[in-house]
Design an enzyme around this catalytic site. Structure first.
Site, mmCIF file in Angstrom:
data_model
loop_
_atom_site.group_PDB
_atom_site.id
_atom_site.type_symbol
_atom_site.label_atom_id
_atom_site.label_comp_id
_atom_site.label_asym_id
_atom_site.label_seq_id
_atom_site.Cartn_x
_atom_site.Cartn_y
_atom_site.Cartn_z
ATOM 1 N N LYS A 191 -18.798 -49.924 75.020
ATOM 2 C CA LYS A 191 -18.640 -51.228 74.384
ATOM 3 C C LYS A 191 -17.142 -51.530 74.294
ATOM 4 O O LYS A 191 -16.399 -50.855 73.578
ATOM 5 C CB LYS A 191 -19.265 -51.239 72.987
ATOM 6 C CG LYS A 191 -19.148 -52.587 72.277
ATOM 7 C CD LYS A 191 -19.798 -52.545 70.903
ATOM 8 C CE LYS A 191 -19.657 -53.871 70.173
ATOM 9 N NZ LYS A 191 -20.282 -53.831 68.840
ATOM 10 N N LYS A 244 -21.352 -53.064 77.671
ATOM 11 C CA LYS A 244 -21.201 -54.373 77.033
ATOM 12 C C LYS A 244 -19.724 -54.734 76.994
ATOM 13 O O LYS A 244 -18.906 -53.891 76.578
ATOM 14 C CB LYS A 244 -21.769 -54.318 75.605
ATOM 15 C CG LYS A 244 -21.607 -55.613 74.818
ATOM 16 C CD LYS A 244 -22.045 -55.428 73.377
ATOM 17 C CE LYS A 244 -21.855 -56.733 72.606
ATOM 18 N NZ LYS A 244 -22.156 -56.573 71.172
#
Length: 322
Positions: A191, A244
């Site tokens: 992330k 992400k």
């Protein structure tokens, strides 16, 4: 001469040899549930996206169910926020109550529960704060309490997005100890500290009140480090591994696919969604064609599951093509 164009001469032939396809079951739709009543508040920076109170969930839940996508990812927006995010692990918190409601209406709908403190803390950071420092080890027990509370409420999948080191192992141990041996973990493994999250922070009311999240989320420049994060979560027991955002990190998705046999998830995040929506509303692009090309790109890179705010539109478009 090899004539590659022979297999492009008609739609029927093109469809027959098509290498990458998007299926409705690949898709998960994020929703925001706000504490209170009679709430359906538009997120101005995300056209078509709303905060819903539980009493206003029925229409969107029916739409998700009827679309035949796999399910939803839930984010709670509480009224009470404090330094340690206590609403996150309150068994009667907004997210827990919303999960119970959803599962009572649609027991077979997959509910993925985001695990992070940022929506619940008064400072907007993803962990316990001491001065300007976000404390890793002090945050882990709270993430574990949140995960167990959400699993008790009926969450099918626990999805830690906080990016604290060691949280997958800690959460796995806590879930197992509390009888949730069969509850999978979908880890936000790579992330990145991305500028693409800005609209989400409007939707979840989770903007940090000081500093930024670069001390725990990943440097957008680091690909090898992303693989270390992915392999660490794999080793600690994550069942699914996420990259992400999606579109600027397709190379990371592709490398993750090579490094592990576990399902790869990507999150087509708020900024990616809002840019497409804004351009489409201005008549600059064909929304359907752009969105479907983006979906294909994520799948081609190696994503097995796509979390996207476009999910319901994509499901509709796929139905139209059948």
């Amino acid at each position: 001469m090899e004539r590659m164009r022979r297999l492009r001469q008609s739609k029927a032939i093109r469809d027959m040899v098509e290498e990458t396809r998007v299926n409705k079951k690949d898709l998960i739709y994020p929703i925001f549930v706000a504490e209170g009543e009679n709430i359906k508040t538009p997120v101005d920076s995300m056209p078509g996206i709303y905060q819903y109170s539980i009493d206003n969930l029925d229409p969107i839940l029916k739409e998700i169910n009827d679309s035949k996508i796999s399910g939803l990812l839930i984010f709670g927006v509480p009224k009470h926020k404090d330094e340690v995010g206590s609403s996150a692990y309150d068994d009667n918190g907004i997210t827990q109550n919303a999960i119970r409601y959803i599962k009572s209406k649609y027991p077979n709908m997959i509910v993925v529960a985001d695990v992070c403190l940022c929506e619940y803390t008064s400072h907007g950071h993803c962990g316990v704060v001491d001065g300007d420092e976000i404390l890793n080890d002090a945050t882990l027990p709270l993430l574990c309490k949140m995960s167990v509370s959400l699993a008790k409420a009926g969450a099918d999948i626990i999805a830690p997005s906080d990016m604290m080191d060691g949280r997958v192992e800690a959460i796995r141990d806590s879930l197992d100890h509390n009888g949730f041996i069969n509850t999978p973990i979908m880890a936000y493994s790579a992330k990145f500290a991305s500028a693409y999250y800005s609209p989400f922070r409007d939707a979840a009311d989770s903007c940090p009140h000081f500093g930024d999240r670069k001390s725990y989320q990943m440097n957008v420049a680091n690909g090898r480090e992303a693989l270390r994060e992915i392999l660490a979560d794999d080793y600690e027991g994550a069942d699914m591994l996420m990259v992400k955002p999606a579109l600027a990190f397709l190379d990371i998705i592709a490398k993750a696919k090579e490094y592990t046999n576990k399902p790869i998830v990507t999150y087509n995040v708020s900024g990616e969604y809002s840019m497409v929506k804004a351009a489409a509303q201005n008549g600059w692009i064909d929304e359907k064609k752009i969105v479907m090309e983006n979906m294909i790109g994520m799948k081609r890179a190696g994503a097995d599951i796509i979390i996207t705010y476009h999910a319901l539109d994509v499901a509709k478009w796929l139905d139209e093509e059948e």
